[in-house]
Scaffold this motif. Structure first.
Motif, PDB file in Angstrom:
ATOM      1  N   PRO A  73       0.852  -1.204   0.000  1.00  0.00           N
ATOM      2  CA  PRO A  73       0.000   0.000   0.000  1.00  0.00           C
ATOM      3  C   PRO A  73       0.880   1.243   0.000  1.00  0.00           C
ATOM      4  CG  PRO A  73       0.011  -1.047   2.156  1.00  0.00           C
ATOM      5  CD  PRO A  73       0.737  -1.981   1.244  1.00  0.00           C
ATOM      6  N   SER A  82       3.672  -6.152   3.151  1.00  0.00           N
ATOM      7  CA  SER A  82       3.168  -6.969   2.056  1.00  0.00           C
ATOM      8  C   SER A  82       3.265  -8.429   2.490  1.00  0.00           C
ATOM      9  CB  SER A  82       3.975  -6.732   0.775  1.00  0.00           C
ATOM     10  OG  SER A  82       3.427  -7.485  -0.298  1.00  0.00           O
ATOM     11  N   THR A 124       5.807 -12.294   5.595  1.00  0.00           N
ATOM     12  CA  THR A 124       5.468 -10.881   5.636  1.00  0.00           C
ATOM     13  C   THR A 124       6.699 -10.055   5.285  1.00  0.00           C
ATOM     14  OG1 THR A 124       3.906 -11.372   7.421  1.00  0.00           O
ATOM     15  CG2 THR A 124       4.410  -9.062   7.023  1.00  0.00           C
ATOM     16  N   PRO A 185      -4.265   2.580  -1.158  1.00  0.00           N
ATOM     17  CA  PRO A 185      -5.037   1.954  -0.070  1.00  0.00           C
ATOM     18  C   PRO A 185      -6.480   2.435  -0.002  1.00  0.00           C
ATOM     19  CG  PRO A 185      -3.518   3.595   0.795  1.00  0.00           C
ATOM     20  CD  PRO A 185      -3.206   3.460  -0.660  1.00  0.00           C
ATOM     21  N   LEU A 192      -5.378  -5.513  -3.797  1.00  0.00           N
ATOM     22  CA  LEU A 192      -5.425  -5.013  -2.424  1.00  0.00           C
ATOM     23  C   LEU A 192      -6.227  -5.943  -1.524  1.00  0.00           C
ATOM     24  CD1 LEU A 192      -4.642  -2.729  -0.511  1.00  0.00           C
ATOM     25  CD2 LEU A 192      -6.753  -1.549  -1.168  1.00  0.00           C
ATOM     26  N   GLU A 193      -7.348  -6.457  -2.001  1.00  0.00           N
ATOM     27  CA  GLU A 193      -8.152  -7.385  -1.204  1.00  0.00           C
ATOM     28  C   GLU A 193      -7.383  -8.669  -0.924  1.00  0.00           C
ATOM     29  OE1 GLU A 193     -11.016  -6.701   0.228  1.00  0.00           O
ATOM     30  OE2 GLU A 193     -10.778  -4.676  -0.586  1.00  0.00           O
ATOM     31  N   LYS A 196      -4.783  -8.023   1.749  1.00  0.00           N
ATOM     32  CA  LYS A 196      -5.370  -7.970   3.092  1.00  0.00           C
ATOM     33  C   LYS A 196      -5.636  -9.377   3.630  1.00  0.00           C
ATOM     34  CE  LYS A 196      -7.597  -3.436   2.580  1.00  0.00           C
ATOM     35  NZ  LYS A 196      -8.888  -2.703   2.540  1.00  0.00           N
ATOM     36  N   ARG A 197      -6.121 -10.273   2.776  1.00  0.00           N
ATOM     37  CA  ARG A 197      -6.380 -11.646   3.214  1.00  0.00           C
ATOM     38  C   ARG A 197      -5.087 -12.349   3.594  1.00  0.00           C
ATOM     39  NH1 ARG A 197      -9.770 -11.772  -1.386  1.00  0.00           N
ATOM     40  NH2 ARG A 197      -8.237 -13.078  -2.467  1.00  0.00           N
ATOM     41  N   LEU A 199      -2.270 -11.004   4.588  1.00  0.00           N
ATOM     42  CA  LEU A 199      -1.728 -10.434   5.819  1.00  0.00           C
ATOM     43  C   LEU A 199      -2.483 -10.949   7.039  1.00  0.00           C
ATOM     44  CD1 LEU A 199      -1.045  -6.738   4.737  1.00  0.00           C
ATOM     45  CD2 LEU A 199       0.648  -8.482   5.294  1.00  0.00           C
ATOM     46  N   ALA A 200      -3.805 -11.093   6.916  1.00  0.00           N
ATOM     47  CA  ALA A 200      -4.592 -11.637   8.024  1.00  0.00           C
ATOM     48  C   ALA A 200      -4.188 -13.085   8.316  1.00  0.00           C
ATOM     49  CB  ALA A 200      -6.080 -11.549   7.691  1.00  0.00           C
TER      50      ALA A 200
END
Length: 249
Positions: A73, A82, A124, A185, A192-193, A196-197, A199-200
């Motif tokens: 982002p 990332s 990560t 962002p 981007l979606e 996010k997944r 990273l979670a």
């Protein structure tokens, strides 16, 4: 009947005469010279084989997701994250390691590791985003930072140490060089979606590793609990005795 080169009988006699001449030369040549030429032919063949091997495409041991780009982002002046999924698609244990052209502003977690066959991990990647220069518009600044993932086949499970790659340089394979791509962002996008997944998932896996392993063995009662339970049973027994004594009076 098989067809040979269109030289007819003349071609055959020429081949036989040249073969006889070569044989005569070999018979009158010193043995050392013949061995030297044989060695040259052998070394020439091995060099050709090594060149041919170098030209062949490297067989990948790992599957990366994303495959060739790493998305961050775009938040100037901040450290952003990332993620990249790494899966061992080979039939042996594989060590992997991250490398970057900007080690002062980027780091990876984990920086390397060993994956068993079929095992995967989400790593990560952290990066500090420099503010734009020369009035550049956001997202248009060219990032020269690159990441490289290298792999090495290892014998069975073992503890990961970065020195593995220094000790076996000839067997290290470059899996992929990743180019940095910035994402807005504030603007929804499939990349981007997905980021996010991932990273979670990486955060959840990190928390799971922090938790102590569950005790599945037999429960052992401490000495203090045993003594307390014995005292409680004795007090109940004495209370019962007192009640029975009162009733009998």
């Amino acid at each position: 009947m098989p067809f040979f080169g269109g030289g007819g009988a003349g071609g055959s006699s020429s081949l036989n005469s040249s073969s006889a001449y070569s044989l005569t030369q070999q018979q009158h040549r010193p043995s050392g010279q013949g061995q030297t030429e044989a060695g040259r032919r052998g070394s020439g063949g091995s060099s050709v084989a090594s060149v041919a091997k170098a030209l062949l495409p490297t067989r990948r041991r790992l599957r990366l997701d994303p495959t060739a780009k790493i998305y961050f982002p775009y938040e100037p002046g901040k450290q952003v994250r990332s993620a990249i999924k790494i899966k061992n698609t080979s039939k042996s244990h594989v060590a992997f390691k991250f490398q970057t052209t900007a080690p002062k502003s980027c780091f990876m977690r984990p920086p390397g590791g060993i994956l068993s066959p079929g095992e995967s991990i989400i790593a990560t990647v952290f990066k500090f985003v420099e503010p734009p220069e020369n009035n550049e518009k956001p997202l248009e600044q060219k990032c020269k930072v690159k990441f490289k993932i290298v792999s090495l086949k290892v014998e069975g499970p073992m503890e990961y140490v970065p020195e593995l790659f220094d000790e076996q340089k000839d067997h290290v394979a470059v899996e992929q060089i990743l180019r940095v791509v910035f994402l807005d962002p504030e603007r929804a996008s499939p990349q981007l979606e997905k980021l996010k997944r991932q990273l979670a998932e990486a955060d959840a896996a990190l928390e799971a590793r922090k938790k102590p392993p569950e005790d599945t063995g037999p429960r052992i009662v401490g000495e203090g609990l045993v003594i307390d339970e014995w005292k409680e049973r004795r007090e109940r027994y004495l209370a019962r005795q007192q009640v029975e004594g009162v009733d009998s009076v």
